[in-house]
Design a protein around this motif. Structure first.
Motif, PDB file in Angstrom:
ATOM      1  N   THR A  75      -0.245  -3.819   4.750  1.00 36.39           N
ATOM      2  CA  THR A  75       0.719  -2.962   4.045  1.00 36.39           C
ATOM      3  C   THR A  75       0.537  -1.515   4.481  1.00 36.39           C
ATOM      4  N   ALA A  79       1.809   2.473   4.195  1.00 39.28           N
ATOM      5  CA  ALA A  79       2.484   3.373   3.246  1.00 39.28           C
ATOM      6  C   ALA A  79       1.966   4.792   3.409  1.00 39.28           C
ATOM      7  N   PRO A  85       7.155  11.349   3.887  1.00 38.82           N
ATOM      8  CA  PRO A  85       7.588  10.063   4.432  1.00 38.82           C
ATOM      9  C   PRO A  85       7.209   9.999   5.908  1.00 38.82           C
ATOM     10  N   VAL A 119       9.202   4.631   6.626  1.00 37.99           N
ATOM     11  CA  VAL A 119       8.646   4.325   5.304  1.00 37.99           C
ATOM     12  C   VAL A 119       8.816   5.569   4.446  1.00 37.99           C
ATOM     13  N   GLY A 175       7.155   4.774  -0.874  1.00 38.40           N
ATOM     14  CA  GLY A 175       7.491   3.413  -0.481  1.00 38.40           C
ATOM     15  C   GLY A 175       6.380   2.784   0.349  1.00 38.40           C
ATOM     16  N   SER A 176       6.630   1.585   0.849  1.00 41.05           N
ATOM     17  CA  SER A 176       5.658   0.882   1.685  1.00 41.05           C
ATOM     18  C   SER A 176       6.379  -0.202   2.474  1.00 41.05           C
ATOM     19  N   GLU A 177       5.712  -0.699   3.493  1.00 40.03           N
ATOM     20  CA  GLU A 177       6.220  -1.850   4.237  1.00 40.03           C
ATOM     21  C   GLU A 177       5.061  -2.810   4.477  1.00 40.03           C
ATOM     22  N   THR A 178       5.263  -4.065   4.110  1.00 42.19           N
ATOM     23  CA  THR A 178       4.228  -5.081   4.295  1.00 42.19           C
ATOM     24  C   THR A 178       4.558  -5.932   5.519  1.00 42.19           C
TER      25      THR A 178
END
Length: 218
Positions: free
Chosen positions: A93, A95, A102, A177, A181-184
């Motif tokens: 993940t 972030a 960002p 991102v 927020g986040s990206e997995t």
């Protein structure tokens, strides 16, 4: 008969004429003496600006590594006594740290060891998603896992050089991102069923690098 003298006595000046000339002269004196002596009031005003502060870019991985730089081990992405056809998966993940800017990022990998660098060795798949539940057992030689979501890289072979797995080093290629927020990502490592017999007893590993930059940077 006697002539009258041609010389005439000067005419007497009228008192009004004399007074007018005196007043005019006084006016001239007053006008001359007043040049450069007038005073003008002045004032100043100050306008302080608000304060300024620079932002911070700080990428975290699985909630770890606050602050600039650092490394952490993706311990779930490992397997011993691996045989052809087996696979293992783990989540990654990415972030921005809380309160920071960002970011854009891309993911690269560098491999070491024969098992990870041989052309028939480990293959790497990355998706925008999460790892499933591990299946099988070492005793049966059928351990496996899966990754859900959109495939970003499929069965990529790594080398000792840097290999891009996700995105790329341009604004159009990097993944965004947002702040907060986040990206997995799900990273799946497979030893193909076509692995060379010479890879028995071999070892290998890889280093994943999250290359982050300010969102919108060229």
């Amino acid at each position: 008969m006697s002539r009258r003298s041609a010389h005439r006595a000067p005419a007497e000046r009228s008192p009004r004429v004399l007074l007018a000339k005196v007043l005019l002269c006084l006016g001239c004196l007053v006008g001359v003496s007043g040049v450069g002596t007038l005073a003008f009031w002045t004032d100043t005003a100050t306008v302080p600006t608000g304060s300024f502060a620079s932002g911070t870019l700080d990428v975290t991985v699985n909630g770890l590594l606050p602050g600039q730089g650092g490394s952490t081990t993706l311990s779930g992405l490992s397997m011993s006594s691996m045989v052809p056809g087996e696979s293992v998966a783990a989540n990654l993940t990415i972030a921005p740290a809380a309160g920071t800017l960002p970011l854009d990022y891309y993911l690269t990998a560098t491999a070491t060891g024969t098992l990870a660098t041989d052309a028939t060795g480990l293959k790497w798949t990355v998706t925008q998603g999460t790892a499933g539940t591990a299946q099988g057992s070492q005793a049966s030689g059928n351990r496996s896992n899966t990754c859900s979501g959109t495939v970003l890289a499929s069965s990529v072979a790594l080398t000792t050089g840097s290999t891009t797995l996700v995105g790329g080093n341009t604004a159009a290629q990097r993944r965004d991102v947002a702040a907060g927020g986040s990206e997995t990502l799900c990273v799946l490592v497979t030893l193909p069923s076509t692995a060379a017999n010479s890879l028995q007893g071999a070892n290998g590993s890889a280093t994943l690098t999250v290359n982050a930059s300010q969102m919108g940077a060229p």
